[in-house]
Design a protein around this motif. Structure first.
Motif, mmCIF file in Angstrom:
data_model
loop_
_atom_site.group_PDB
_atom_site.id
_atom_site.type_symbol
_atom_site.label_atom_id
_atom_site.label_comp_id
_atom_site.label_asym_id
_atom_site.label_seq_id
_atom_site.Cartn_x
_atom_site.Cartn_y
_atom_site.Cartn_z
ATOM 1 N N GLU A 143 0.856 -1.188 0.000
ATOM 2 C CA GLU A 143 0.000 0.000 0.000
ATOM 3 C C GLU A 143 0.891 1.237 0.000
ATOM 4 O OE1 GLU A 143 -1.694 3.443 1.809
ATOM 5 O OE2 GLU A 143 -0.448 2.126 3.033
ATOM 6 N N LEU A 144 1.404 1.577 -1.177
ATOM 7 C CA LEU A 144 2.257 2.762 -1.308
ATOM 8 C C LEU A 144 1.901 3.509 -2.586
ATOM 9 C CD1 LEU A 144 5.784 1.434 -0.242
ATOM 10 C CD2 LEU A 144 4.443 3.214 0.892
ATOM 11 N N GLY A 145 2.228 4.793 -2.599
ATOM 12 C CA GLY A 145 2.070 5.598 -3.804
ATOM 13 C C GLY A 145 1.372 6.923 -3.592
ATOM 14 N N ILE A 146 0.506 7.025 -2.588
ATOM 15 C CA ILE A 146 -0.256 8.270 -2.441
ATOM 16 C C ILE A 146 0.644 9.443 -2.079
ATOM 17 C CG2 ILE A 146 -0.948 8.017 -0.014
ATOM 18 C CD1 ILE A 146 -3.083 9.329 -2.964
ATOM 19 N N ASN A 147 1.699 9.201 -1.303
ATOM 20 C CA ASN A 147 2.602 10.312 -0.980
ATOM 21 C C ASN A 147 3.375 10.780 -2.206
ATOM 22 O OD1 ASN A 147 1.955 10.704 1.774
ATOM 23 N ND2 ASN A 147 3.089 8.856 2.284
ATOM 24 N N ASP A 148 3.622 9.887 -3.149
ATOM 25 C CA ASP A 148 4.222 10.292 -4.419
ATOM 26 C C ASP A 148 3.275 11.257 -5.139
ATOM 27 O OD1 ASP A 148 5.353 7.706 -3.586
ATOM 28 O OD2 ASP A 148 6.363 7.684 -5.519
ATOM 29 N N ALA A 149 1.996 10.891 -5.188
ATOM 30 C CA ALA A 149 1.003 11.722 -5.875
ATOM 31 C C ALA A 149 0.850 13.072 -5.192
ATOM 32 C CB ALA A 149 -0.342 11.007 -5.930
ATOM 33 N N LEU A 150 0.833 13.082 -3.864
ATOM 34 C CA LEU A 150 0.698 14.348 -3.139
ATOM 35 C C LEU A 150 1.886 15.267 -3.377
ATOM 36 C CD1 LEU A 150 -0.812 13.031 0.216
ATOM 37 C CD2 LEU A 150 -2.002 14.235 -1.639
ATOM 38 N N ARG A 151 3.012 14.679 -3.750
ATOM 39 C CA ARG A 151 4.212 15.462 -4.080
ATOM 40 C C ARG A 151 4.357 15.663 -5.586
ATOM 41 N NH1 ARG A 151 6.207 11.823 0.294
ATOM 42 N NH2 ARG A 151 6.631 13.170 2.066
ATOM 43 N N PRO B 67 -6.352 12.600 -4.679
ATOM 44 C CA PRO B 67 -7.375 13.532 -4.199
ATOM 45 C C PRO B 67 -7.897 14.412 -5.339
ATOM 46 C CG PRO B 67 -5.451 13.572 -2.771
ATOM 47 C CD PRO B 67 -5.080 12.757 -3.975
ATOM 48 N N PRO B 68 -9.131 14.912 -5.220
ATOM 49 C CA PRO B 68 -9.763 15.655 -6.310
ATOM 50 C C PRO B 68 -9.082 16.965 -6.683
ATOM 51 C CG PRO B 68 -11.160 15.635 -4.341
ATOM 52 C CD PRO B 68 -10.003 14.738 -4.071
ATOM 53 N N PHE B 69 -8.203 17.486 -5.842
ATOM 54 C CA PHE B 69 -7.553 18.757 -6.191
ATOM 55 C C PHE B 69 -6.390 18.582 -7.168
ATOM 56 C CE2 PHE B 69 -5.735 17.389 -2.097
ATOM 57 C CZ PHE B 69 -4.388 17.286 -2.428
ATOM 58 N N GLN B 70 -6.026 17.348 -7.488
ATOM 59 C CA GLN B 70 -4.940 17.096 -8.438
ATOM 60 C C GLN B 70 -5.416 17.354 -9.867
ATOM 61 O OE1 GLN B 70 -1.813 16.574 -8.305
ATOM 62 N NE2 GLN B 70 -1.232 15.308 -6.578
ATOM 63 N N ASN B 71 -4.472 17.552 -10.748
ATOM 64 C CA ASN B 71 -4.731 17.693 -12.172
ATOM 65 C C ASN B 71 -5.494 16.452 -12.669
ATOM 66 O OD1 ASN B 71 -3.953 16.831 -14.944
ATOM 67 N ND2 ASN B 71 -2.946 18.824 -14.988
ATOM 68 N N PRO B 72 -6.611 16.631 -13.389
ATOM 69 C CA PRO B 72 -7.426 15.486 -13.816
ATOM 70 C C PRO B 72 -6.686 14.449 -14.662
ATOM 71 C CG PRO B 72 -8.650 17.512 -14.103
ATOM 72 C CD PRO B 72 -7.241 17.906 -13.736
ATOM 73 N N SER B 73 -5.802 14.901 -15.570
ATOM 74 C CA SER B 73 -5.089 13.912 -16.393
ATOM 75 C C SER B 73 -4.065 13.146 -15.549
ATOM 76 C CB SER B 73 -4.424 14.561 -17.608
ATOM 77 O OG SER B 73 -3.466 15.509 -17.204
ATOM 78 N N TYR B 74 -3.432 13.828 -14.602
ATOM 79 C CA TYR B 74 -2.509 13.157 -13.685
ATOM 80 C C TYR B 74 -3.286 12.141 -12.838
ATOM 81 C CZ TYR B 74 1.032 12.500 -10.032
ATOM 82 O OH TYR B 74 1.940 11.955 -9.149
ATOM 83 N N ALA B 75 -4.423 12.552 -12.313
ATOM 84 C CA ALA B 75 -5.231 11.678 -11.470
ATOM 85 C C ALA B 75 -5.671 10.436 -12.231
ATOM 86 C CB ALA B 75 -6.452 12.433 -10.938
ATOM 87 N N ARG B 76 -6.123 10.604 -13.457
ATOM 88 C CA ARG B 76 -6.579 9.474 -14.266
ATOM 89 C C ARG B 76 -5.434 8.482 -14.494
ATOM 90 N NH1 ARG B 76 -9.510 12.359 -16.964
ATOM 91 N NH2 ARG B 76 -7.995 13.170 -18.436
ATOM 92 N N ALA B 77 -4.278 9.004 -14.889
ATOM 93 C CA ALA B 77 -3.120 8.132 -15.145
ATOM 94 C C ALA B 77 -2.661 7.437 -13.859
ATOM 95 C CB ALA B 77 -1.985 8.943 -15.757
ATOM 96 N N PHE B 78 -2.621 8.185 -12.771
ATOM 97 C CA PHE B 78 -2.191 7.611 -11.493
ATOM 98 C C PHE B 78 -3.154 6.515 -11.043
ATOM 99 C CE2 PHE B 78 -2.026 7.295 -6.907
ATOM 100 C CZ PHE B 78 -0.665 7.270 -6.648
ATOM 101 N N ASN B 79 -4.435 6.809 -11.065
ATOM 102 C CA ASN B 79 -5.432 5.846 -10.613
ATOM 103 C C ASN B 79 -5.422 4.576 -11.462
ATOM 104 O OD1 ASN B 79 -6.090 7.801 -8.731
ATOM 105 N ND2 ASN B 79 -7.956 8.427 -9.771
ATOM 106 N N ASN B 80 -5.188 4.704 -12.768
ATOM 107 C CA ASN B 80 -5.149 3.549 -13.666
ATOM 108 C C ASN B 80 -3.866 2.728 -13.513
ATOM 109 O OD1 ASN B 80 -7.661 4.142 -14.748
ATOM 110 N ND2 ASN B 80 -6.802 5.379 -16.394
ATOM 111 N N MET B 81 -2.815 3.351 -13.003
ATOM 112 C CA MET B 81 -1.519 2.690 -12.855
ATOM 113 C C MET B 81 -1.634 1.410 -12.034
ATOM 114 S SD MET B 81 1.775 4.196 -10.801
ATOM 115 C CE MET B 81 0.756 4.407 -9.336
ATOM 116 N N TYR B 82 -2.426 1.414 -10.984
ATOM 117 C CA TYR B 82 -2.540 0.241 -10.113
ATOM 118 C C TYR B 82 -3.188 -0.939 -10.834
ATOM 119 C CZ TYR B 82 -1.013 3.152 -6.269
ATOM 120 O OH TYR B 82 -0.259 3.969 -5.464
#
Length: 160
Positions: free
Chosen positions: A92-100, A133-148
């Motif tokens: 369970e890792l990766g969210i701190n990468d996204a927050l940064r 989180p919803p405040f991130q860039n939508p294209s970044y969020a989509r790519a990040f969420n799909n990565m898993y």
């Protein structure tokens, strides 16, 4: 309930899970470590209790999580996890990468390195996906969420 069923699937990967002690390691960040919670209230303790309540009395859940951990930190600490010889790992890792706002390809590469290291050691892995989180860039969020989903599919892992 769905999560417990997935964890039970990990237990079935090892024939010894039914008779001998089974050590399940949780390798994550503050969400798994229980930041600002007492140990009995933390995720790893609650998971162990839930598994015991479901009849998996021989399972011990070991906390290898660290608050603030990124995937690069997870790669660096992987030797201590593998050296502890767990029978299964919840990764369970990766969210701190996204927050940064770390590049997604770096996060994916680090997760893949950890997955490969665990698989080479013969340790079953269940990947726990994160959502940006919803405040991130939508294209970044989509790519990040799909990565898993991609990592789980490419590496034959259970994904929660």
């Amino acid at each position: 309930m769905r999560f417990l069923m997935l964890v039970a699937s990990i237990l079935m990967w090892s024939m010894t899970a039914w008779a001998a002690p089974f050590k399940l390691a949780v390798y994550g960040d503050s969400l798994a470590a229980g930041y600002r919670l007492t140990p009995p209230d933390a995720f790893y303790s609650q998971l162990e209790k839930a598994l015991h309540d479901k009849g998996y009395k021989n399972v011990s859940v070991i906390n290898f999580s660290k608050s603030g951990e990124t995937t690069s930190g997870g790669v660096k600490r992987m030797s201590s996890l593998v050296g502890s010889k767990p029978d299964g790992v919840l990764l369970e890792l990766g969210i701190n990468d996204a927050l940064r706002s770390q590049p997604i390809h770096d996060t994916e590469r680090n997760l893949k390195r950890m997955i490969e290291r665990l698989q080479q050691a013969g340790i079953p892995v269940m990947l726990i996906g994160m959502q940006v989180p919803p405040f991130q860039n939508p294209s970044y969020a989509r790519a990040f969420n799909n990565m898993y989903e991609e990592l789980a599919r490419k590496n034959g892992l259970l994904l929660y």
